[in-house]
Design an enzyme around this catalytic site. Structure first.
Site, PDB file in Angstrom:
ATOM      1  N   ASN A 151     -55.738  92.211  -3.143  1.00  0.00           N
ATOM      2  CA  ASN A 151     -56.318  92.899  -4.175  1.00  0.00           C
ATOM      3  C   ASN A 151     -56.413  94.291  -4.088  1.00  0.00           C
ATOM      4  OD1 ASN A 151     -57.901  91.213  -2.425  1.00  0.00           O
ATOM      5  ND2 ASN A 151     -59.444  92.545  -3.036  1.00  0.00           N
ATOM      6  N   GLN A 179     -54.791  87.675  -7.851  1.00  0.00           N
ATOM      7  CA  GLN A 179     -54.176  88.781  -8.219  1.00  0.00           C
ATOM      8  C   GLN A 179     -52.724  88.796  -8.700  1.00  0.00           C
ATOM      9  OE1 GLN A 179     -55.641  91.685  -9.018  1.00  0.00           O
ATOM     10  NE2 GLN A 179     -57.824  91.331  -7.914  1.00  0.00           N
ATOM     11  N   HIS A 201     -60.202  86.558 -16.025  1.00  0.00           N
ATOM     12  CA  HIS A 201     -60.462  87.906 -16.198  1.00  0.00           C
ATOM     13  C   HIS A 201     -59.358  88.813 -15.444  1.00  0.00           C
ATOM     14  CE1 HIS A 201     -62.918  89.376 -12.690  1.00  0.00           C
ATOM     15  NE2 HIS A 201     -63.028  88.340 -12.427  1.00  0.00           N
ATOM     16  N   CYS A 325     -70.228  99.492   0.577  1.00  0.00           N
ATOM     17  CA  CYS A 325     -71.428  99.801   1.237  1.00  0.00           C
ATOM     18  C   CYS A 325     -72.178  98.838   1.872  1.00  0.00           C
ATOM     19  CB  CYS A 325     -72.422 100.084  -0.117  1.00  0.00           C
ATOM     20  SG  CYS A 325     -73.931 100.916   0.435  1.00  0.00           S
TER      21      CYS A 325
HETATM   22  N1  PLP Z   1     -59.480  86.650  -4.756  1.00  0.00           N
HETATM   23  C1  PLP Z   1     -58.929  87.806  -5.196  1.00  0.00           C
HETATM   24  C2  PLP Z   1     -57.642  88.137  -4.463  1.00  0.00           C
HETATM   25  C3  PLP Z   1     -59.703  88.597  -6.060  1.00  0.00           C
HETATM   26  O1  PLP Z   1     -59.276  89.967  -6.260  1.00  0.00           O
HETATM   27  C4  PLP Z   1     -60.793  88.426  -6.816  1.00  0.00           C
HETATM   28  C5  PLP Z   1     -61.592  89.402  -7.581  1.00  0.00           C
HETATM   29  O2  PLP Z   1     -61.360  90.394  -7.439  1.00  0.00           O
HETATM   30  C6  PLP Z   1     -61.300  87.024  -6.526  1.00  0.00           C
HETATM   31  C7  PLP Z   1     -60.717  86.113  -5.389  1.00  0.00           C
HETATM   32  C8  PLP Z   1     -62.661  86.448  -7.176  1.00  0.00           C
HETATM   33  O3  PLP Z   1     -62.311  86.061  -8.402  1.00  0.00           O
HETATM   34  P1  PLP Z   1     -63.574  85.906  -9.548  1.00  0.00           P
HETATM   35  O4  PLP Z   1     -64.083  87.244  -9.577  1.00  0.00           O
HETATM   36  O5  PLP Z   1     -63.070  85.470 -10.808  1.00  0.00           O
HETATM   37  O6  PLP Z   1     -64.655  85.149  -8.882  1.00  0.00           O
END
Ligand code: PLP
Length: 393
Positions: A151, A179, A201, A325
């Site tokens: 991510n 991602q 989302h 943080c």
């Molecule tokens: N895994 C990865 C690689 C993500 O980037 C994210 C969210 O940023 C998540 C899991 C968590 O997803 P959610 O926000 O739908 O719980």
């Protein structure tokens, strides 16, 4: 509010207007419960079936292999706990040093509760040390959870190769593809994974809906124990409108993703080249090629990421920094630390993540401001002055 240039799409994306339109009637007009026996509710059950088919089609799964959840985090937790419950005698688990907290923090929790964890490292460019992973697989390994794409850096891991090695040793393989889905082709059959998490989302469906792919025949124990929804694999009344939205977003991704992401990649490369060419002392985090087409993580030496974000915000530009943080201090994220980004640069890390709603005008606006913005911050930075004076001595 002034217009926003939104370059934080790995955090969340805009709900596509087509997705919203498809969802709206299911909040007000058709609000039944899909488990009800009456026609009014039963009709919603059919819509959930359709959405499941569309999502399955996007990742080349069978519809019966899809379990709807509330988010990527729930999908990750469900997959990992399912593997542990189906192999209670196995007490070793594998993951990487760069997972999202949805996996990383769960593994840390499991480590405190008697599991031995192997954290697979990455190199300076964010590539996974696959040999290290292979060397640590044992008869006692219950699951390996290795993300499809990171991510922060966007680096893509060799999921197919890893799946092959794990299968040979009989170890369950879960991949967090939150991602990856909707940005690059994801084919669960070709990849050979046992379980895969995704989240609406991140590709223009609403927040609060996700899914877990579980390969047919994989032993599975539910995480949410309750009603008989999702064939007893996830209790809880379905978030029907959001599931319909997820189905629509999947359908749109299936038809447009390859072309759209080609355009997004060109915009991302335009931004990346401009930054690396015009701003001195700037490092790219992650490999150049094998990366999500929308993601750019760069570190500007001798400046604070938070100051950059604030100045970008004043220009109406949304991005995110590579710091977290913790206990009142801004620490570089565990991902940048795992890559070994030097301390002087890690603090000035920014992630720009695009979507197909971004335009060339937006990228050019950012390109027009960024060199001067960094220069101004460096003029105020004692570390920069010190570094500059050292290099002239
Ligand atoms: N895994 C990865 C690689 C993500 O980037 C994210 C969210 O940023 C998540 C899991 C968590 O997803 P959610 O926000 O739908 O719980």
């Amino acid at each position: 509010m002034k217009p926003v240039i939104y370059l934080d799409n790995n955090a969340t994306t805009r709900v596509a207007p087509e997705v919203l339109e498809e969802m709206l009637p299911y909040f007000s007009e058709y609000y039944g419960n899909p488990s009800s026996m009456h026609t009014f509710g039963g009709m919603l059950g059919k819509k959930v079936v359709e959405a499941r088919e569309k999502l399955a089609d996007l990742i080349n799964a069978d519809p019966g292999e899809i379990i709807f959840t509330s988010c990527g985090t729930e999908s990750d937790n469900t997959a990992i706990y399912a593997a542990l419950r189906s192999n209670p005698q196995k007490r070793h688990i594998i993951t990487t040093r760069v997972e999202h907290p949805a996996v990383k923090n769960l593994y840390e929790h499991l480590a405190k509760n008697g599991y031995r964890v192997t954290w697979v490292p990455v190199d300076r460019k964010g590539n996974l040390d696959v040999e290290y992973l292979y060397d640590h697989i044992s008869d006692n390994t219950a699951i390996a959870s290795i993300m499809w794409a990171n991510n922060e850096t966007g680096v893509i891991f060799p999921v197919e190769k890893i799946a092959h090695a794990l299968k040979e040793k009989g170890v369950l393989f879960h991949t967090d593809a939150v991602q990856a889905v909707g940005k690059i082709p994801v084919d669960v059959k070709k990849a050979g994974v046992d379980m895969l998490s995704l989240s609406g989302h991140k590709f223009h469906a609403p927040k609060g809906v996700g899914a877990l792919y579980v390969k047919k025949g994989t032993k599975f124990a539910p995480f949410m124990i309750g009603g008989h929804q999702e064939k007893g694999r996830r209790g809880g009344t379905e978030n029907v409108a959001a599931i319909i939205g997820l189905g629509k977003a999947a359908e749109m991704a299936k038809s447009d993703m390859v072309d759209e992401m080609q355009r997004v990649r060109m915009l991302r490369d335009r931004l990346e080249n401009h930054i690396l060419d015009t701003v001195p002392n700037t490092l790219l985090n992650g490999v150049r090629e094998n990366r999500l087409p929308n993601t750019l993580s760069v570190s500007f030496e001798y400046v604070e990421g938070e100051s950059i974000l604030l100045m970008l915000d004043q220009l109406g530009i949304c991005a995110s920094s590579g710091s977290a943080c913790t206990s009142g201090t801004l620490e570089p994220s565990h991902v940048l630390r795992a890559l070994g980004v030097p301390f002087t640069a890690a603090h000035g890390s920014i992630r720009f993540s695009l979507s197909h709603y971004n335009t060339q005008e937006e990228i050019d606006y950012l390109c027009g401001h960024i060199p001067r913005l960094i220069e101004r911050l460096r003029e105020m930075s004692p570390f920069w002055k010190q570094a500059a004076s050292c290099s002239t001595q």
